[in-house]
Design a protein around this motif. Structure first.
Motif, mmCIF file in Angstrom:
data_model
loop_
_atom_site.group_PDB
_atom_site.id
_atom_site.type_symbol
_atom_site.label_atom_id
_atom_site.label_comp_id
_atom_site.label_asym_id
_atom_site.label_seq_id
_atom_site.Cartn_x
_atom_site.Cartn_y
_atom_site.Cartn_z
ATOM 1 N N TYR A 193 13.832 -13.135 37.882
ATOM 2 C CA TYR A 193 12.655 -14.124 37.705
ATOM 3 C C TYR A 193 12.654 -15.052 36.436
ATOM 4 O O TYR A 193 13.632 -14.918 35.745
ATOM 5 N N GLY A 194 11.758 -15.651 36.382
ATOM 6 C CA GLY A 194 11.593 -16.783 35.235
ATOM 7 C C GLY A 194 10.394 -17.296 35.095
ATOM 8 O O GLY A 194 9.400 -16.560 35.802
ATOM 9 N N HIS A 195 10.040 -18.225 34.306
ATOM 10 C CA HIS A 195 8.889 -18.642 34.038
ATOM 11 C C HIS A 195 8.689 -20.179 34.025
ATOM 12 O O HIS A 195 9.659 -21.054 33.720
ATOM 13 N N GLY A 196 7.765 -20.818 34.732
ATOM 14 C CA GLY A 196 7.537 -22.116 34.943
ATOM 15 C C GLY A 196 6.343 -22.821 34.274
ATOM 16 O O GLY A 196 5.298 -22.400 34.623
ATOM 17 N N GLU A 197 6.344 -23.720 33.335
ATOM 18 C CA GLU A 197 5.209 -24.174 32.818
ATOM 19 C C GLU A 197 4.755 -25.566 33.502
ATOM 20 O O GLU A 197 5.521 -26.344 34.143
ATOM 21 N N LEU A 198 3.559 -25.480 33.671
ATOM 22 C CA LEU A 198 2.971 -26.689 34.429
ATOM 23 C C LEU A 198 1.560 -27.083 33.702
ATOM 24 O O LEU A 198 0.573 -26.154 33.876
ATOM 25 N N GLY A 199 1.627 -27.949 33.113
ATOM 26 C CA GLY A 199 0.440 -28.379 32.082
ATOM 27 C C GLY A 199 0.239 -27.209 31.062
ATOM 28 O O GLY A 199 1.293 -26.595 30.409
ATOM 29 N N ILE A 213 4.503 -29.830 41.685
ATOM 30 C CA ILE A 213 4.093 -30.622 40.374
ATOM 31 C C ILE A 213 3.354 -31.873 40.522
ATOM 32 O O ILE A 213 3.923 -32.870 41.063
ATOM 33 N N THR A 214 2.087 -31.903 40.236
ATOM 34 C CA THR A 214 1.313 -33.060 40.395
ATOM 35 C C THR A 214 0.452 -33.630 39.251
ATOM 36 O O THR A 214 0.547 -32.790 38.390
ATOM 37 N N GLY A 215 -0.083 -34.720 39.298
ATOM 38 C CA GLY A 215 -1.117 -35.177 38.155
ATOM 39 C C GLY A 215 -0.442 -35.447 37.091
ATOM 40 O O GLY A 215 -1.086 -35.206 35.879
ATOM 41 N N ASN A 216 0.656 -35.891 36.901
ATOM 42 C CA ASN A 216 1.271 -36.172 35.578
ATOM 43 C C ASN A 216 1.420 -35.094 34.791
ATOM 44 O O ASN A 216 1.425 -35.278 33.443
ATOM 45 N N ARG A 217 1.558 -33.708 34.992
ATOM 46 C CA ARG A 217 1.499 -32.684 34.062
ATOM 47 C C ARG A 217 2.881 -32.338 33.719
ATOM 48 O O ARG A 217 3.931 -32.641 34.313
ATOM 49 N N ASP A 218 2.781 -31.923 32.553
ATOM 50 C CA ASP A 218 4.180 -31.449 31.516
ATOM 51 C C ASP A 218 4.748 -30.336 32.651
ATOM 52 O O ASP A 218 4.159 -29.445 33.024
ATOM 53 N N HIS A 219 6.111 -30.329 32.571
ATOM 54 C CA HIS A 219 6.706 -29.083 33.138
ATOM 55 C C HIS A 219 8.209 -28.943 32.554
ATOM 56 O O HIS A 219 8.872 -29.702 32.105
ATOM 57 N N SER A 220 8.339 -27.508 32.357
ATOM 58 C CA SER A 220 9.913 -27.000 31.976
ATOM 59 C C SER A 220 9.837 -25.626 32.369
ATOM 60 O O SER A 220 8.796 -24.837 32.935
ATOM 61 N N GLN A 221 10.984 -25.025 32.526
ATOM 62 C CA GLN A 221 11.383 -23.704 33.213
ATOM 63 C C GLN A 221 12.170 -22.944 31.991
ATOM 64 O O GLN A 221 12.863 -23.306 31.396
ATOM 65 N N VAL A 222 12.129 -21.590 32.221
ATOM 66 C CA VAL A 222 13.184 -20.639 31.644
ATOM 67 C C VAL A 222 13.349 -19.481 32.525
ATOM 68 O O VAL A 222 12.798 -19.114 33.351
ATOM 69 N N SER A 223 14.627 -18.992 32.777
ATOM 70 C CA SER A 223 15.263 -17.875 33.387
ATOM 71 C C SER A 223 15.065 -16.746 32.609
ATOM 72 O O SER A 223 15.582 -16.647 31.223
ATOM 73 N N ALA A 224 14.793 -15.608 32.976
ATOM 74 C CA ALA A 224 15.059 -14.286 32.437
ATOM 75 C C ALA A 224 16.351 -14.090 32.174
ATOM 76 O O ALA A 224 17.423 -14.458 32.705
#
Length: 257
Positions: A193-199, A213-224
């Protein structure tokens, strides 16, 4: 109702044939399907109204596009690049499987036509992004199939993959862009699993999930730690605003100084 994370196939197998991620098109202007074929299976892909891209995730067989036949054999998305086919509306691709084969199909409405292309695994550009940044904590492989600089001008899709190493970040520092994007995830081992940031939201991501991912929101990801995270990313150009790159989000952009 907006859709951020689609979990329709979490914890259950894909069925042979087309597996559709519903509720996506209205939100992002994109369609996403997984085509699962058993050995000996054959299927046609294409649309009279949509531009289409096909990504070999894993499997063995052949792809027939126009008069050209391309063989593929991808045993691991950790170690190997994909074969990708990109073509316009009104055309078809025939997939013939020689072993269990899993392909991603991404499509979007496009009234224009263009010259399609097969991207062999050897033609996929691989960037070792973040390798020398922040002690390697956001080192990942970015595999670009095609963007605006590679695809025909009439195309509306941008497509690639990311291989996220265990315990590391990708899409980092956080960034944003106006054009809608989707991430389709797989993990190795599958229970990863991992975590995904969306706004301001953070989602727990599991195997076969899809982030919108819509609305010009910030996004980044991390894997466990202990798990490779793989995702296909697809972006749709906006009318008059083609995707030409992303903007890092202050104050995190200072990490790049």
């Amino acid at each position: 109702m907006s859709v951020d994370l689609i979990t329709s196939y979490r914890g259950r197998p894909f069925s042979p044939g087309f597996n559709n991620y519903a509720d996506l098109e209205a939100e992002a202007g994109l369609k996403f399907q997984i085509l699962l074929l058993e050995a000996g299976g054959r299927e046609k892909v294409g649309s009279d109204t949509e531009e289409t891209a096909v990504v070999v995730i894993e499997g063995k067989g052949s792809l027939r596009y126009r008069d050209e036949q391309t063989r593929f054999h991808r045993t691991s998305w950790v170690e190997e690049n994909p074969t990708v086919v990109h073509f316009s509306r009104g055309e078809t691709l025939t997939v013939a499987a020689e072993g269990e084969t899993r392909l991603a199909i991404i499509s979007t409405m496009n009234e224009e036509t263009f010259e399609g292309r097969v991207y062999a695994h050897s033609e996929i550009d691989v960037e070792h992004r973040g390798k020398d940044l922040l002690d390697g904590t956001c080192y990942r492989l970015v595999r670009l199939a095609f963007d605006q600089s590679i695809a025909p001008e009439a195309a509306k899709l941008v497509l690639g993959e990311v291989l996220n190493f265990p315990g590391k970040w990708s899409s980092y520092p956080p960034h944003h862009h106006e054009q809608p994007e989707i991430y389709y995830y797989e993990f190795s081992p599958k229970e990863g699993y991992g975590h995904g940031e969306l706004g301001s939201q953070v989602f727990k991501i599991q195997n076969k999930d899809l982030l919108v991912i819509t609305g010009n929101r910030d996004h980044s990801q991390v894997s466990a730690p202990g798990y490779h995270m793989y995702y296909i990313w697809a972006i749709r150009h906006l009318e008059g605003k083609p995707y030409a790159g992303f903007e890092f989000t202050p104050p995190y952009d200072r990490l790049l100084d």
